[in-house]
Design a protein around this motif. Structure first.
Motif, PDB file in Angstrom:
ATOM      1  N   HIS A  91       0.831  -1.212   0.000  1.00 44.31           N
ATOM      2  CA  HIS A  91       0.000   0.000   0.000  1.00 44.31           C
ATOM      3  C   HIS A  91       0.863   1.258   0.000  1.00 44.31           C
ATOM      4  O   HIS A  91       0.532   2.240  -0.673  1.00 44.31           O
ATOM      5  CB  HIS A  91      -0.949   0.013   1.204  1.00 44.31           C
ATOM      6  CG  HIS A  91      -2.294  -0.555   0.915  1.00 44.31           C
ATOM      7  ND1 HIS A  91      -3.221   0.079   0.115  1.00 44.31           N
ATOM      8  CD2 HIS A  91      -2.884  -1.703   1.325  1.00 44.31           C
ATOM      9  CE1 HIS A  91      -4.321  -0.641   0.045  1.00 44.31           C
ATOM     10  NE2 HIS A  91      -4.136  -1.739   0.768  1.00 44.31           N
ATOM     11  N   LEU A  94       2.052   1.713  -3.538  1.00 35.12           N
ATOM     12  CA  LEU A  94       0.951   2.208  -4.381  1.00 35.12           C
ATOM     13  C   LEU A  94       0.752   3.699  -4.165  1.00 35.12           C
ATOM     14  O   LEU A  94       0.531   4.460  -5.121  1.00 35.12           O
ATOM     15  CB  LEU A  94      -0.352   1.474  -4.056  1.00 35.12           C
ATOM     16  CG  LEU A  94      -0.560   0.076  -4.611  1.00 35.12           C
ATOM     17  CD1 LEU A  94      -1.878  -0.496  -4.096  1.00 35.12           C
ATOM     18  CD2 LEU A  94      -0.548   0.078  -6.128  1.00 35.12           C
ATOM     19  N   HIS A  95       0.789   4.119  -2.917  1.00 34.90           N
ATOM     20  CA  HIS A  95       0.590   5.524  -2.577  1.00 34.90           C
ATOM     21  C   HIS A  95       1.681   6.389  -3.223  1.00 34.90           C
ATOM     22  O   HIS A  95       1.394   7.452  -3.793  1.00 34.90           O
ATOM     23  CB  HIS A  95       0.592   5.666  -1.059  1.00 34.90           C
ATOM     24  CG  HIS A  95       0.094   6.974  -0.560  1.00 34.90           C
ATOM     25  ND1 HIS A  95       0.201   7.334   0.746  1.00 34.90           N
ATOM     26  CD2 HIS A  95      -0.518   8.022  -1.169  1.00 34.90           C
ATOM     27  CE1 HIS A  95      -0.325   8.536   0.927  1.00 34.90           C
ATOM     28  NE2 HIS A  95      -0.758   8.969  -0.232  1.00 34.90           N
ATOM     29  N   ARG A  98       1.102   6.692  -6.903  1.00 33.85           N
ATOM     30  CA  ARG A  98      -0.020   7.590  -7.193  1.00 33.85           C
ATOM     31  C   ARG A  98       0.427   9.043  -7.156  1.00 33.85           C
ATOM     32  O   ARG A  98       0.029   9.852  -7.989  1.00 33.85           O
ATOM     33  CB  ARG A  98      -1.164   7.385  -6.216  1.00 33.85           C
ATOM     34  CG  ARG A  98      -2.360   8.279  -6.539  1.00 33.85           C
ATOM     35  CD  ARG A  98      -3.534   8.045  -5.633  1.00 33.85           C
ATOM     36  NE  ARG A  98      -4.704   8.735  -6.114  1.00 33.85           N
ATOM     37  CZ  ARG A  98      -4.934  10.035  -5.945  1.00 33.85           C
ATOM     38  NH1 ARG A  98      -4.067  10.787  -5.327  1.00 33.85           N
ATOM     39  NH2 ARG A  98      -6.040  10.583  -6.423  1.00 33.85           N
ATOM     40  N   LEU A 110       1.782   1.089 -11.256  1.00 36.45           N
ATOM     41  CA  LEU A 110       0.748   1.082 -10.226  1.00 36.45           C
ATOM     42  C   LEU A 110      -0.306   0.020 -10.543  1.00 36.45           C
ATOM     43  O   LEU A 110      -0.703  -0.746  -9.655  1.00 36.45           O
ATOM     44  CB  LEU A 110       0.102   2.467 -10.110  1.00 36.45           C
ATOM     45  CG  LEU A 110      -0.816   2.683  -8.923  1.00 36.45           C
ATOM     46  CD1 LEU A 110      -0.892   4.160  -8.568  1.00 36.45           C
ATOM     47  CD2 LEU A 110      -2.203   2.152  -9.139  1.00 36.45           C
ATOM     48  N   SER A 114      -1.111  -3.281  -8.268  1.00 34.72           N
ATOM     49  CA  SER A 114      -2.446  -3.416  -7.661  1.00 34.72           C
ATOM     50  C   SER A 114      -3.080  -4.783  -7.905  1.00 34.72           C
ATOM     51  O   SER A 114      -4.084  -5.113  -7.283  1.00 34.72           O
ATOM     52  CB  SER A 114      -3.371  -2.312  -8.162  1.00 34.72           C
ATOM     53  OG  SER A 114      -3.661  -2.492  -9.526  1.00 34.72           O
ATOM     54  N   ARG A 130      -6.664   4.007  -5.999  1.00 32.66           N
ATOM     55  CA  ARG A 130      -5.364   4.266  -6.620  1.00 32.66           C
ATOM     56  C   ARG A 130      -5.350   3.780  -8.075  1.00 32.66           C
ATOM     57  O   ARG A 130      -4.753   4.419  -8.948  1.00 32.66           O
ATOM     58  CB  ARG A 130      -4.257   3.624  -5.802  1.00 32.66           C
ATOM     59  CG  ARG A 130      -4.235   4.181  -4.363  1.00 32.66           C
ATOM     60  CD  ARG A 130      -2.939   4.002  -3.666  1.00 32.66           C
ATOM     61  NE  ARG A 130      -2.984   4.203  -2.230  1.00 32.66           N
ATOM     62  CZ  ARG A 130      -3.206   5.337  -1.593  1.00 32.66           C
ATOM     63  NH1 ARG A 130      -3.474   6.430  -2.299  1.00 32.66           N
ATOM     64  NH2 ARG A 130      -3.194   5.417  -0.279  1.00 32.66           N
ATOM     65  N   GLU A 169     -11.442  12.195  -6.812  1.00 29.35           N
ATOM     66  CA  GLU A 169     -10.876  11.435  -7.927  1.00 29.35           C
ATOM     67  C   GLU A 169     -11.937  11.195  -9.004  1.00 29.35           C
ATOM     68  O   GLU A 169     -11.653  11.291 -10.190  1.00 29.35           O
ATOM     69  CB  GLU A 169     -10.295  10.103  -7.451  1.00 29.35           C
ATOM     70  CG  GLU A 169      -9.676   9.260  -8.555  1.00 29.35           C
ATOM     71  CD  GLU A 169      -8.534   9.939  -9.287  1.00 29.35           C
ATOM     72  OE1 GLU A 169      -8.546   9.918 -10.534  1.00 29.35           O
ATOM     73  OE2 GLU A 169      -7.626  10.478  -8.631  1.00 29.35           O
TER      74      GLU A 169
END
Length: 193
Positions: A91, A94-95, A98, A110, A114, A130, A169
């Motif tokens: 995570h 991924l952050h 992003r 990404l 995921s 994400r 988003e």
């Protein structure tokens, strides 16, 4: 609030040291203080840096990725080689991906990350959130909207702060899709009389 001095102070208990490190670095992560996080890790003695656990190493990768620093991708690959399917570590990566809007192949990386088996594919609202941002960056707007709508549906009720991020988003994806479908027309602005 923890200070950097508290984090680097030697403790006889390695679990306490690691806990303080995680708390401090995670605080910097969620405040989006990427340069501060990077500088803190880089000022650690070499032996300390080399012995960072996967989560702390991922937080360092986050700091680099979040600044769109290409070397963050290499650090991320090092973390992935050691982290296995540790969800919290993934995570963090991924952050960082992003945030790293200008990373070469960042959106594609990404999306690939995921789909790791650590994530309950299609059931984790943060992963879907994400993914939606990555799909927007790739111009895959309808897929991005589907992912963000699924994330909104899966988000626990009452999680107002995260809900606001997801709605934001969704608005970004919708606006990008609308601009793509109906590009603005430019007129010369000069008229002859």
């Amino acid at each position: 609030m923890l200070s950097p001095a508290q984090i680097v102070a030697a403790s006889p208990d390695p679990v306490t040291t690691r806990t303080f490190q995680h708390l401090y670095l995670s605080g910097l992560r969620f405040d989006f203080r990427c340069p501060t996080l990077q500088a803190f890790v880089e000022q650690l003695p070499d032996t300390t840096r080399q012995s960072l656990d996967c989560y702390s190493h991922a937080l360092y990768a986050f700091a680099l990725l979040g600044q769109s620093r290409p070397e963050g991708l290499a650090v991320m690959d090092d973390v992935l080689a050691k982290a296995g399917e540790h969800t919290k570590t993934l995570h963090v990566l991924l952050h960082g991906l992003r945030l790293g809007q200008d990373l070469d192949q960042g959106a594609e990386r990404l999306l690939a990350l995921s789909t790791r088996s650590a994530f309950d594919t299609g059931r984790d609202p943060i992963v879907l959130f994400r993914m939606a941002g990555a799909l927007r960056r790739l111009g895959r707007y309808d897929e991005g909207l589907a992912a963000i709508d699924r994330a909104l549906d899966l988000l626990p009720q009452g999680d107002i702060a995260v809900h606001a991020d997801l709605v934001r988003e969704r608005s970004l994806i919708s606006a990008a899709r609308d601009v793509h479908r109906n590009p603005p027309t430019h007129t010369s602005g000069s008229t002859q009389t």
